[in-house]
Scaffold this motif. Structure first.
Motif, PDB file in Angstrom:
ATOM      1  N   MET A 107     -32.074   1.625   6.105  1.00 61.47           N
ATOM      2  CA  MET A 107     -32.709   2.814   6.666  1.00 61.47           C
ATOM      3  C   MET A 107     -34.196   2.829   6.329  1.00 61.47           C
ATOM      4  O   MET A 107     -35.034   3.119   7.187  1.00 61.47           O
ATOM      5  N   THR A 108     -34.527   2.485   5.089  1.00 59.09           N
ATOM      6  CA  THR A 108     -35.932   2.471   4.673  1.00 59.09           C
ATOM      7  C   THR A 108     -36.726   1.438   5.466  1.00 59.09           C
ATOM      8  O   THR A 108     -37.848   1.708   5.918  1.00 59.09           O
ATOM      9  N   LEU A 109     -36.141   0.267   5.667  1.00 55.79           N
ATOM     10  CA  LEU A 109     -36.825  -0.770   6.439  1.00 55.79           C
ATOM     11  C   LEU A 109     -37.036  -0.329   7.883  1.00 55.79           C
ATOM     12  O   LEU A 109     -38.099  -0.575   8.480  1.00 55.79           O
ATOM     13  N   ALA A 110     -36.035   0.339   8.458  1.00 54.29           N
ATOM     14  CA  ALA A 110     -36.166   0.825   9.835  1.00 54.29           C
ATOM     15  C   ALA A 110     -37.243   1.898   9.925  1.00 54.29           C
ATOM     16  O   ALA A 110     -38.035   1.927  10.881  1.00 54.29           O
ATOM     17  N   LEU A 111     -37.299   2.781   8.939  1.00 55.65           N
ATOM     18  CA  LEU A 111     -38.317   3.832   8.933  1.00 55.65           C
ATOM     19  C   LEU A 111     -39.714   3.246   8.770  1.00 55.65           C
ATOM     20  O   LEU A 111     -40.671   3.692   9.422  1.00 55.65           O
ATOM     21  N   LEU A 112     -39.843   2.257   7.914  1.00 55.05           N
ATOM     22  CA  LEU A 112     -41.142   1.603   7.748  1.00 55.05           C
ATOM     23  C   LEU A 112     -41.607   0.988   9.066  1.00 55.05           C
ATOM     24  O   LEU A 112     -42.795   1.073   9.425  1.00 55.05           O
ATOM     25  N   GLU A 113     -40.686   0.384   9.781  1.00 51.80           N
ATOM     26  CA  GLU A 113     -41.047  -0.209  11.072  1.00 51.80           C
ATOM     27  C   GLU A 113     -41.511   0.852  12.053  1.00 51.80           C
ATOM     28  O   GLU A 113     -42.443   0.629  12.832  1.00 51.80           O
ATOM     29  N   GLU A 114     -40.878   2.026  12.011  1.00 48.01           N
ATOM     30  CA  GLU A 114     -41.285   3.118  12.903  1.00 48.01           C
ATOM     31  C   GLU A 114     -42.703   3.594  12.598  1.00 48.01           C
ATOM     32  O   GLU A 114     -43.390   4.104  13.488  1.00 48.01           O
ATOM     33  N   THR A 115     -43.146   3.441  11.364  1.00 49.21           N
ATOM     34  CA  THR A 115     -44.513   3.833  11.021  1.00 49.21           C
ATOM     35  C   THR A 115     -45.539   2.780  11.412  1.00 49.21           C
ATOM     36  O   THR A 115     -46.737   2.974  11.206  1.00 49.21           O
ATOM     37  N   GLY A 116     -45.068   1.645  11.933  1.00 54.79           N
ATOM     38  CA  GLY A 116     -45.973   0.567  12.302  1.00 54.79           C
ATOM     39  C   GLY A 116     -46.205  -0.443  11.208  1.00 54.79           C
ATOM     40  O   GLY A 116     -47.039  -1.354  11.359  1.00 54.79           O
ATOM     41  N   GLU A 125     -37.011  -4.367  -3.923  1.00 57.91           N
ATOM     42  CA  GLU A 125     -36.105  -3.324  -4.396  1.00 57.91           C
ATOM     43  C   GLU A 125     -36.205  -2.092  -3.496  1.00 57.91           C
ATOM     44  O   GLU A 125     -37.292  -1.711  -3.052  1.00 57.91           O
ATOM     45  N   ALA A 126     -35.061  -1.461  -3.213  1.00 59.12           N
ATOM     46  CA  ALA A 126     -34.985  -0.396  -2.207  1.00 59.12           C
ATOM     47  C   ALA A 126     -35.895   0.784  -2.539  1.00 59.12           C
ATOM     48  O   ALA A 126     -36.605   1.294  -1.674  1.00 59.12           O
ATOM     49  N   TRP A 127     -35.866   1.224  -3.803  1.00 57.41           N
ATOM     50  CA  TRP A 127     -36.673   2.398  -4.144  1.00 57.41           C
ATOM     51  C   TRP A 127     -38.167   2.090  -4.046  1.00 57.41           C
ATOM     52  O   TRP A 127     -38.968   2.952  -3.683  1.00 57.41           O
ATOM     53  N   SER A 128     -38.536   0.854  -4.336  1.00 55.06           N
ATOM     54  CA  SER A 128     -39.933   0.442  -4.189  1.00 55.06           C
ATOM     55  C   SER A 128     -40.347   0.503  -2.719  1.00 55.06           C
ATOM     56  O   SER A 128     -41.464   0.944  -2.399  1.00 55.06           O
ATOM     57  N   LEU A 129     -39.466   0.070  -1.825  1.00 50.40           N
ATOM     58  CA  LEU A 129     -39.746   0.177  -0.394  1.00 50.40           C
ATOM     59  C   LEU A 129     -39.884   1.640   0.029  1.00 50.40           C
ATOM     60  O   LEU A 129     -40.722   1.975   0.877  1.00 50.40           O
ATOM     61  N   TRP A 130     -39.064   2.492  -0.563  1.00 49.39           N
ATOM     62  CA  TRP A 130     -39.140   3.921  -0.235  1.00 49.39           C
ATOM     63  C   TRP A 130     -40.492   4.513  -0.624  1.00 49.39           C
ATOM     64  O   TRP A 130     -41.047   5.356   0.093  1.00 49.39           O
ATOM     65  N   GLN A 131     -41.041   4.050  -1.749  1.00 51.30           N
ATOM     66  CA  GLN A 131     -42.358   4.525  -2.152  1.00 51.30           C
ATOM     67  C   GLN A 131     -43.434   4.065  -1.170  1.00 51.30           C
ATOM     68  O   GLN A 131     -44.400   4.797  -0.891  1.00 51.30           O
ATOM     69  N   ARG A 136     -46.909   5.579   3.490  1.00 49.12           N
ATOM     70  CA  ARG A 136     -47.220   5.487   4.919  1.00 49.12           C
ATOM     71  C   ARG A 136     -47.231   6.869   5.567  1.00 49.12           C
ATOM     72  O   ARG A 136     -48.093   7.173   6.385  1.00 49.12           O
ATOM     73  N   LEU A 137     -46.261   7.706   5.226  1.00 50.01           N
ATOM     74  CA  LEU A 137     -46.225   9.060   5.767  1.00 50.01           C
ATOM     75  C   LEU A 137     -47.492   9.821   5.407  1.00 50.01           C
ATOM     76  O   LEU A 137     -48.076  10.527   6.246  1.00 50.01           O
ATOM     77  N   SER A 167     -37.191  13.765  -2.528  1.00 48.15           N
ATOM     78  CA  SER A 167     -38.527  13.291  -2.890  1.00 48.15           C
ATOM     79  C   SER A 167     -39.520  13.468  -1.748  1.00 48.15           C
ATOM     80  O   SER A 167     -40.710  13.666  -1.986  1.00 48.15           O
ATOM     81  N   LEU A 168     -39.033  13.387  -0.499  1.00 44.57           N
ATOM     82  CA  LEU A 168     -39.918  13.562   0.656  1.00 44.57           C
ATOM     83  C   LEU A 168     -40.366  15.001   0.833  1.00 44.57           C
ATOM     84  O   LEU A 168     -41.349  15.276   1.522  1.00 44.57           O
ATOM     85  N   MET A 169     -39.638  15.936   0.228  1.00 41.77           N
ATOM     86  CA  MET A 169     -39.887  17.353   0.444  1.00 41.77           C
ATOM     87  C   MET A 169     -40.553  17.993  -0.766  1.00 41.77           C
ATOM     88  O   MET A 169     -40.492  19.201  -0.959  1.00 41.77           O
TER      89      MET A 169
END
Length: 322
Positions: A107-116, A125-131, A136-137, A167-169
């Motif tokens: 999901m994180t990888l897909a969201l990153l792609e949506e941001t360009g 590591e997944a949490w590092s990608l989330w950061q 990006r947001l 964390s996003l909120m």
């Protein structure tokens, strides 16, 4: 042939129509309250803070499969001018359906792609990608994140995903979060009290003939007029449509569109119950005896009987027996 082509073109145009419903206003209210306003009350492309500590809020749009929730949310977001892309094309909304397989990292990888963002390392590591995603947001100035079919996201990594949403909120660059999905989504959100209090919920209702019958009949007549067909006259047609569509709005509209396809292909002047029966048989692979448009006591038919039969049953094993 020319008449057929014209009607097919008209039907294609009908497919692109948005049907204004009472649900539109409710969905817009839920989304607009998540956004900040200027001193004159105009919406801003920025999430609203609901606490002094800088917390935003979110909403859940819940509906059964085929209820039309994805289309409703898409139209709601498109119709809010404050959420239109900036002049330089930078989006104010990041929207993404849950990928398959549905894990926190995918999901994180897909969201990153949506941001360009194109430099994501799947081995990271997944949490590092989330950061990275959160950064990006912030960099893009995104106000709203919308995850569609979100119930699938919680099949694995549930606690981690709930923590990630929280964390996003929070913080200066927090965003509003919209989740759309089935009732399973609402059940998961209710398991975490901290996440639950951050989300309002809108539940799309099942169709009821006495409540929604006139609305659907008006849509049917309007669609027929647009493609040059006479509307059906069968008095119990709406009840049969609703039952065959599992009382879900999106499925009921799709059934109507496919029935119109059969009418146009057969060069008919009237849309009839037979066209709906053909549409139902094609969609459901149902024999005539199980077709809600042919059966006299159609309410006794269970359109999902085969699906229920395929679900594994939990068997109890008695102690002392192999």
């Amino acid at each position: 042939m020319k008449d057929f082509v014209n009607k097919e073109a008209a039907l294609d145009a009908v497919r692109g129509l948005h049907i204004g419903l009472d649900w539109d206003g409710e969905a817009a209210m839920h989304v607009k309250r998540l956004l900040a306003r200027d001193e004159e009350g105009n919406l801003l492309p920025k999430a609203r803070f609901f606490t002094k500590t800088g917390e935003t809020r979110g909403m859940m749009l819940v509906g059964a499969p085929g209820s039309g929730k994805s289309h409703l949310m898409d139209r709601t977001l498109v119709k809010i001018p404050a959420l239109a892309a900036a002049d330089d094309g930078v989006p104010r909304i990041i929207a993404c359906p849950v990928p398959s397989p549905a894990t926190f990292k995918s999901m994180t990888l897909a969201l990153l792609e949506e941001t360009g963002y194109r430099g994501a390392n799947p081995r990271q590591e997944a949490w590092s990608l989330w950061q990275v995603f959160r950064h990006r947001l912030s960099m893009l100035g995104v106000a709203v994140l919308w995850i569609d079919e979100a119930q699938d996201l919680f099949c694995a990594d549930r606690k981690l995903i709930l923590r990630a949403l929280k964390s996003l909120m929070q913080g200066d660059d927090a965003v509003a979060v919209i989740l759309s999905g089935t009732d399973e989504l609402a059940q998961v959100i209710r398991t975490d009290s901290q996440v639950k209090r951050r989300f309002t919920a809108m539940v799309l209702p099942d169709l009821v003939e006495t409540v929604h019958g006139d609305m659907y009949r008006a849509i049917l007549q309007d669609y027929c007029a647009r493609v040059g067909l006479e509307p059906p006259v069968e008095p119990d047609l709406i009840g049969r449509v609703f039952h065959g569509a599992r009382y879900r709005f999106g499925r009921a509209i799709e059934l109507l569109l496919v029935a119109m396809e059969f009418a146009i292909a057969g060069e008919a002047e009237h849309l009839t119950v037979d066209h709906f029966a053909s549409a139902y048989a094609m969609n459901e692979a149902a024999p005539a005896s199980q077709n809600v448009f042919y059966a006299e006591n159609f309410l006794l038919l269970d359109p999902d009987a085969d699906e229920r039969a395929e679900k594994p049953r939990n068997r109890r094993v008695r102690k002392g027996r192999a």
